[in-house]
Design a protein around this motif. Structure first.
Motif, PDB file in Angstrom:
ATOM      1  N   VAL A 130      25.135  10.681 -14.805  1.00  0.00           N
ATOM      2  CA  VAL A 130      25.894  10.242 -15.978  1.00  0.00           C
ATOM      3  C   VAL A 130      25.192   9.088 -16.699  1.00  0.00           C
ATOM      4  CG1 VAL A 130      28.090  11.013 -15.028  1.00  0.00           C
ATOM      5  CG2 VAL A 130      27.307   8.680 -14.569  1.00  0.00           C
ATOM      6  N   GLY A 133      25.815   8.394 -20.245  1.00  0.00           N
ATOM      7  CA  GLY A 133      27.131   7.812 -20.517  1.00  0.00           C
ATOM      8  C   GLY A 133      27.244   6.407 -19.946  1.00  0.00           C
ATOM      9  N   GLN A 189      34.632  19.423 -16.664  1.00  0.00           N
ATOM     10  CA  GLN A 189      34.235  18.600 -17.809  1.00  0.00           C
ATOM     11  C   GLN A 189      32.889  17.924 -17.568  1.00  0.00           C
ATOM     12  OE1 GLN A 189      37.213  15.981 -19.508  1.00  0.00           O
ATOM     13  NE2 GLN A 189      38.874  17.295 -18.812  1.00  0.00           N
ATOM     14  N   PHE A 190      32.679  17.429 -16.360  1.00  0.00           N
ATOM     15  CA  PHE A 190      31.401  16.789 -16.053  1.00  0.00           C
ATOM     16  C   PHE A 190      30.266  17.817 -16.067  1.00  0.00           C
ATOM     17  CE2 PHE A 190      33.938  13.218 -14.773  1.00  0.00           C
ATOM     18  CZ  PHE A 190      33.098  12.122 -14.940  1.00  0.00           C
ATOM     19  N   GLU A 192      30.027  20.343 -18.011  1.00  0.00           N
ATOM     20  CA  GLU A 192      29.725  20.655 -19.407  1.00  0.00           C
ATOM     21  C   GLU A 192      28.942  19.541 -20.090  1.00  0.00           C
ATOM     22  OE1 GLU A 192      33.423  21.447 -21.291  1.00  0.00           O
ATOM     23  OE2 GLU A 192      33.783  23.325 -20.212  1.00  0.00           O
ATOM     24  N   LYS A 193      29.159  18.304 -19.679  1.00  0.00           N
ATOM     25  CA  LYS A 193      28.587  17.171 -20.398  1.00  0.00           C
ATOM     26  C   LYS A 193      27.373  16.541 -19.722  1.00  0.00           C
ATOM     27  CE  LYS A 193      30.023  13.049 -22.901  1.00  0.00           C
ATOM     28  NZ  LYS A 193      31.155  12.201 -23.309  1.00  0.00           N
ATOM     29  N   TYR A 194      27.317  16.567 -18.399  1.00  0.00           N
ATOM     30  CA  TYR A 194      26.266  15.861 -17.670  1.00  0.00           C
ATOM     31  C   TYR A 194      25.477  16.810 -16.764  1.00  0.00           C
ATOM     32  CZ  TYR A 194      28.941  11.779 -19.173  1.00  0.00           C
ATOM     33  OH  TYR A 194      29.600  10.839 -19.923  1.00  0.00           O
ATOM     34  N   GLN A 222      22.562  24.258 -17.929  1.00  0.00           N
ATOM     35  CA  GLN A 222      23.255  23.119 -18.514  1.00  0.00           C
ATOM     36  C   GLN A 222      22.838  22.892 -19.961  1.00  0.00           C
ATOM     37  OE1 GLN A 222      22.158  20.158 -15.682  1.00  0.00           O
ATOM     38  NE2 GLN A 222      23.561  20.899 -14.124  1.00  0.00           N
TER      39      GLN A 222
END
Length: 223
Positions: A130, A133, A189-190, A192-194, A222
């Motif tokens: 992450v 982020g 969710q993680f 999809e984003k990280y 990813q």
């Protein structure tokens, strides 16, 4: 006819003189002064009225400009800081992509953003990078407590206290069905984003060996 016309003119002038002498009506000069004074009053009132409208318009424009400036301070600078022309790279951009591997709790804690720029956390047995982020999961971020840790319990219970973290492996067996569903939703969710970089190992569990092909395939999914 000429004499008659002259009498009319003289009579008219005479009547005008008599009216002025008995004070029944003002002289032409006083009437002009009165009219002139009334004109100045009207002009002054018009100026004051127009000035009030002008001040109101200026105040409205100032409020609009102030609002626009505040929006620029809040969002514009953030956008400029993240832009390519800012001259500063984010921690994620400066780091190479992490190769896929598995982590014990002790190994995971090394990636809390204070010892190394890379930040990892685990959700439902999966470890995610992450770092991009960092404003959320870095040491000064609102969710920095999860950096280098298993965040599953905290996310499931919406708890940001240290009580949501365990020093030993957390099997989440005491969570109810609703909380476990929340954990799975956070995991998706993680994903999809990280970047997913590996598994969180249970005590005594051996890490898996990942080939370069598997690692590339996961990263391509990813992307």
């Amino acid at each position: 006819m000429a004499a008659g016309d002259g009498d009319v003119k003289l009579g008219t002038l005479g009547s005008g003189s008599e009216s002025s002498s008995d004070g029944s009506s003002g002289s032409p000069g006083s009437a002009g002064a009165t009219a002139e004074g009334g004109g100045w009053v009207a002009a002054a009132l018009a100026l004051l009225t127009g000035g009030g409208e002008m001040l109101l318009n200026v105040a409205l424009v100032a409020l609009v400009l102030l609002g626009a400036y505040r929006l620029w301070v809040r969002w514009g600078r953030r956008g400029l800081g993240a832009g390519a022309g800012s001259g500063e790279e984010s921690p994620a951009a400066a780091l190479p992509r992490m190769k896929k591997r598995d982590f014990s709790l002790e190994q995971l804690r090394q990636y809390d953003g204070s010892r190394t720029p890379r930040i990892l956390l685990a959700v439902n047995g999966k470890v995610f990078d992450v770092t991009k982020g960092s404003k959320f999961y870095g040491p000064a971020g609102p969710y920095g407590i999860f950096a280098g840790r298993d965040a599953s319990r905290g996310l499931a219970t919406f708890c940001l206290d240290k009580d949501a973290l365990k020093d030993e492996y957390d099997d989440l067996s005491d969570l109810n069905a609703v909380q476990m569903e929340s954990v799975r939703e956070w995991e998706m969710q993680f994903k999809e984003k990280y970047d997913y970089v590996g598994r969180l190992l249970k005590p005594g569990e051996e890490p898996s060996e990942y080939t370069d092909e598997e690692d590339t395939k996961d990263h391509n999914k990813q992307d």
